[in-house]
Write an enzyme that holds these catalytic residues in place. Structure first.
Site, PDB file in Angstrom:
ATOM      1  N   LYS A 177       0.495   3.329  -2.986  1.00  0.00           N
ATOM      2  CA  LYS A 177      -0.685   4.172  -3.220  1.00  0.00           C
ATOM      3  C   LYS A 177      -0.354   5.664  -3.190  1.00  0.00           C
ATOM      4  O   LYS A 177      -1.041   6.475  -3.798  1.00  0.00           O
ATOM      5  CB  LYS A 177      -1.755   3.849  -2.175  1.00  0.00           C
ATOM      6  CG  LYS A 177      -2.297   2.434  -2.323  1.00  0.00           C
ATOM      7  CD  LYS A 177      -3.167   2.004  -1.140  1.00  0.00           C
ATOM      8  CE  LYS A 177      -3.654   0.570  -1.333  1.00  0.00           C
ATOM      9  NZ  LYS A 177      -4.403   0.066  -0.166  1.00  0.00           N
ATOM     10  N   VAL A 228       1.182  -3.565   3.949  1.00  0.00           N
ATOM     11  CA  VAL A 228       1.037  -4.827   4.657  1.00  0.00           C
ATOM     12  C   VAL A 228       2.309  -5.687   4.550  1.00  0.00           C
ATOM     13  O   VAL A 228       2.461  -6.684   5.253  1.00  0.00           O
ATOM     14  CB  VAL A 228      -0.215  -5.563   4.130  1.00  0.00           C
ATOM     15  CG1 VAL A 228       0.078  -6.242   2.798  1.00  0.00           C
ATOM     16  CG2 VAL A 228      -0.762  -6.560   5.137  1.00  0.00           C
ATOM     17  N   TYR A 276      -3.399  -2.673 -10.482  1.00  0.00           N
ATOM     18  CA  TYR A 276      -3.359  -2.448  -9.028  1.00  0.00           C
ATOM     19  C   TYR A 276      -2.524  -3.514  -8.320  1.00  0.00           C
ATOM     20  O   TYR A 276      -1.634  -3.206  -7.519  1.00  0.00           O
ATOM     21  CB  TYR A 276      -4.788  -2.443  -8.482  1.00  0.00           C
ATOM     22  CG  TYR A 276      -4.879  -2.374  -6.976  1.00  0.00           C
ATOM     23  CD1 TYR A 276      -4.679  -1.177  -6.301  1.00  0.00           C
ATOM     24  CD2 TYR A 276      -5.161  -3.510  -6.228  1.00  0.00           C
ATOM     25  CE1 TYR A 276      -4.757  -1.111  -4.916  1.00  0.00           C
ATOM     26  CE2 TYR A 276      -5.245  -3.453  -4.840  1.00  0.00           C
ATOM     27  CZ  TYR A 276      -5.041  -2.251  -4.193  1.00  0.00           C
ATOM     28  OH  TYR A 276      -5.116  -2.197  -2.829  1.00  0.00           O
ATOM     29  N   TYR A 285      -4.750   3.292   7.571  1.00  0.00           N
ATOM     30  CA  TYR A 285      -6.043   2.633   7.712  1.00  0.00           C
ATOM     31  C   TYR A 285      -6.721   3.107   8.987  1.00  0.00           C
ATOM     32  O   TYR A 285      -6.697   4.303   9.279  1.00  0.00           O
ATOM     33  CB  TYR A 285      -5.878   1.098   7.722  1.00  0.00           C
ATOM     34  CG  TYR A 285      -5.009   0.588   6.632  1.00  0.00           C
ATOM     35  CD1 TYR A 285      -5.301   0.862   5.287  1.00  0.00           C
ATOM     36  CD2 TYR A 285      -3.874  -0.149   6.912  1.00  0.00           C
ATOM     37  CE1 TYR A 285      -4.489   0.386   4.271  1.00  0.00           C
ATOM     38  CE2 TYR A 285      -3.066  -0.636   5.893  1.00  0.00           C
ATOM     39  CZ  TYR A 285      -3.370  -0.358   4.581  1.00  0.00           C
ATOM     40  OH  TYR A 285      -2.567  -0.830   3.590  1.00  0.00           O
ATOM     41  N   SER A 328       0.801  -1.231   0.000  1.00  0.00           N
ATOM     42  CA  SER A 328       0.000   0.000   0.000  1.00  0.00           C
ATOM     43  C   SER A 328       0.826   1.269   0.000  1.00  0.00           C
ATOM     44  O   SER A 328       0.282   2.359  -0.234  1.00  0.00           O
ATOM     45  CB  SER A 328      -0.932   0.019   1.206  1.00  0.00           C
ATOM     46  OG  SER A 328      -1.897  -0.984   1.087  1.00  0.00           O
TER      47      SER A 328
END
Lengths: 313, 313, 313, 313
Positions: C71, C265, C195, C247, C68
């Site tokens: 991102k 992660v 992705y 998150y 992530s």
């Protein structure tokens, strides 16, 4: 012909005439072109009583897309295949949310609340599919429908199936979501392929009322005497239809009509008066909850005139 | 005594004996001391048939806290007072969530999903209260119960009411939440005062089965012939009991028992077999959904043996 | 070497030593075998200050799956391509739910709350993809990473990408759900293909800290002076990292660490001390919110010792 | 007066002039008459720099209802009283929902997500109240405000408090809901009495900027040198303001303004530029998220011109 049959015939014709005269027809589903172009003025109604008398009115032989009504038959078929193991994959409580809600799935770890919301019906289809090829599973479903309706002409509308498949993003979301919780065994595209196709089965009111006879008569076909399911299972399927058969309008249907039933977005509703009759009505305009507007009103009128409510005379 | 009455008597006694022998008794509610100290071994069952025959077994004359069973009677009373205007304040769809969930209220602007979850019953109580003092409203409810049961000895257990009031924080939350949306007309403490008190009515199975007769018999007391509600209203109340009467176990109750019914956290369940009988069962141990564990099993056995399921023979 | 660089070097080494001594290491992600088999004992930390001094400790040159963290870079790239139009497809508020929650999407009509939850990052990837083939879009992303890190050796771990694709049912659910609301333009399999691949980029702490420099220094690479984004955009990306970067542990990270950062992660965290330094830390064991356990603790220690919190001295 | 103070003065005056010229003023809160009748044209702005220079513009001495801005001070006070035990009763993550949502409480067992949504602030107030009489607790809060602002004239607007109490049904719902989970120790009416009163404190921008100084300067009053909290606690309160200070507009505020801040429905916003300045702005018209419309725009302009964003130059 006994006089009770004559009375039924008269009631059916009157209701059809009343419905034809109503200006309010609901809104035809438009999410795929095949449904969008159906005539909003169509109305059909068929009732088959315990003696096998068929009372029919309106567009009773026009095939329409049965859509979610098929979920009753796939549930019946799946229960026959896997028995009560089915209930490990799907619950039997009303959902309290729209037919395509995903919120409930997040709260309950991917287990759909009942077999009549989309997610639940997809999980049931996945059970039918297990160990088979999609084509075989679909063949089994179609054979079951033809057997119940005693009509070999029932087919799948491939154009509807293709449209559903092309636009069914929400159902893909539901299926992948369940898959992420291990609730589906098969590849999502296989399960959804079968699901979209059984929803695309085309039947007339006459065929649908024929197919529903076993639910009205303790699990058996009253003409042939052949048992489809045992009496307890028939009662239980009826119970699920009553509590969950009309999405988030199930309470309203029980309150107004008072019969177990299952609606589809194609405008069809199948219902049963236990011990008395099986019923199919079709009018493509829908109400806000996605159930046939005139179909529900016609059934309300029918149960009132015939005294068929399961909740009392 | 006709043989059908003898048969019913025998069935009732057998069921009571079977239930007495079962080791699984559920869990008695413990949130207030008055409920916590009830004997988990208690079991009562009363069935009153269309001829007025009373079949009774077990602890059939022990008064227990009827709790949410009272919601059927307040709904009936409120419908008599305000008619269908009631449905502007409360829906009639299954909730899909626990009896005391507040999430649904946020989604639906303070309108409870049905009159049998706590929020809905509080909204109904508020309607009964309107224009009256709490004491008067409560008097009206109690008179109605006594009239239906033909028994002037029915009273409110003040200790239970006081305990509920002392610990009813969640119900306060629900009530204030609805109040914030303008769904309640009266001061929250007044409405809740009446609500806590009618939930604290103590009745025996015999009294409860007597009070339920009008729902089994098209709205009228079959002994006196007096009409309580019209037949349509009786059917509709039964429909709501079927879809919403057992919180998030309503689907399960319909599936297994197949009768309209309403449970209470005191362990009572009132049910009706339309046209055939009114029923009350009591066993204080509850299942996970908050409904009487043995009560539900006893009713399942009863409908099977008597063939009373509304979903077919 | 100036003494501030010496001080930084010492602090980094001390932190690495402290982390090595800790028995608590969190839990390595196990949802795909490639992540599951990473050594839980690994720890790397790299800080690059405004003068370009690189302080490195531990496994600072071991490539790991950035997941992530990617991102942040796809958001930067997409903003460069479509500008503020991006915000029609994704919000910029903290989600208040888990990284893969679908509930929020139902409430907000398919618009993800921010670009750093999975749904949001998928929507951003869909924008990068538009008008391109998946391979081209992926090439663009990879070239951007190499350019930022000034390192042509950065690659995608194809085994990780393949595993993600094989098991990414939840991400399929999120993507199809958004697709059903028209939030994605491209076929779901294309968007998810890109992705899953950009999440599978493998980088070391050194490479990641290099790539993050522009965010720490008003949008430009302090060594080359080349501008990547304008200062306002750099600030705004930092703001989103602060509020949404971890998150449902974003509040906790702000509270304890006090720096904008983004976790993955795979155990990596990229962070920036605006005007002072870019930072990358890696330790594969995760905490309950899915963020690197030791990574967060190391950063907390770093900001405290260096006085780098954006919330005050 | 140093030139930096002159520059700040000029910037403040320019911003006030720009804001006065704007036609868009948001919507004044109308839920109680005392707020509804405030002049929508009002605008005040005060900035106090590290040297104690006070730059003031517009209606800088008009007292307004600080409402939720008070939550920063009650949090500070409660942390001083019970320390990190406070975090057993309230979280520190952004809520992802509206300021008065109850859904989150159901999901998380009555623990509010952070101390700046209504539920969280009520839980914090309950901690301050413990062991005291409501009047004493309120006195303590008021003394704390006067001490921080160095102004003994600060009072509570009793008319506002009375109106809040009369209409605060939603806050009653939140409080009773938490009470049902055991999250509140005191009687709900006591806790809410204190809560409604501290929200009704009336202060001017000048007083509010004075009171906020300790948050901008590592926990101490830069004029007197007196420590209010230790530097870490000041940083942490700032972090919570950044992530949670503007309800469901917190991400937007961080994105556009880039300062820790807390808004109130009375139109006030208190903010800090760590190490540089404490700030208070007031304009009663609110945006859709319930934060001062012009207040936010003025702060965005201020941080841009002064280069004060915590996210970089």
């Amino acid at each position: 012909m006994p006089s009770s049959a004559e009375h039924l015939d008269r009631v059916i014709q009157e209701i059809a005439a009343e419905m034809a005269a109503r200006p309010d027809r609901g809104t035809v589903a438009t999410y795929i072109p095949e449904l969008a172009r159906v005539d909003a003025g169509a109305f059909g109604l068929v009732v088959i009583d315990a003696d096998g008398h068929v009372a029919a009115a309106g567009d009773c032989d026009t095939p329409f897309s049965i859509q979610s009504v098929s979920k009753v038959f796939t549930l019946t078929l799946a229960l026959g295949m896997v028995g009560d193991r089915l209930w490990r994959r799907v619950g039997r409580e009303p959902s309290g949310t729209a037919f395509n809600s995903i919120v409930q799935l997040e709260r309950e770890q991917g287990i759909p609340r009942n077999p009549f919301i989309n997610a639940g019906a997809i999980a049931v289809t996945d059970l039918i599919l297990s160990g088979h090829k999609p084509r075989e599973a679909l063949g089994e479903i179609l054979r079951f429908m033809r057997f119940l309706a005693e009509d070999e002409t029932i087919t799948i509308d491939e154009a509807v199936a293709a449209s559903e498949q092309r636009t069914g993003f929400r159902n893909n979301a539901l299926a992948y979501y369940m898959k992420s919780f291990g609730v589906l065994d098969n590849p999502v595209e296989f399960t959804l392929g079968v699901y979209f196709h059984h929803c695309a089965i085309a039947m007339s009111c006459r065929q649908l009322a024929m197919a529903a006879r076993f639910l009205a008569h303790s699990g058996r076909n009253p003409s042939t005497g052949l048992s489809v399911v045992n009496p307890e299972r028939a009662r239980r399927i009826n119970a699920i239809m009553l509590t969950c058969g009309h999405y988030d309008g199930s309470g309203e249907f029980a309150y107004r009509v008072g019969l177990p039933g299952k609606s589809g977005v194609g405008g069809g509703i199948m219902a049963v008066a236990p011990g008395k009759a099986s019923i199919a009505v079709w009018s493509p305009g829908l109400d806000a909850a996605g159930n046939s507007h005139l179909g529900r009103i016609a059934l309300e009128s029918l149960t009132k005139r015939m005294g068929w409510s399961i909740f009392g005379a």
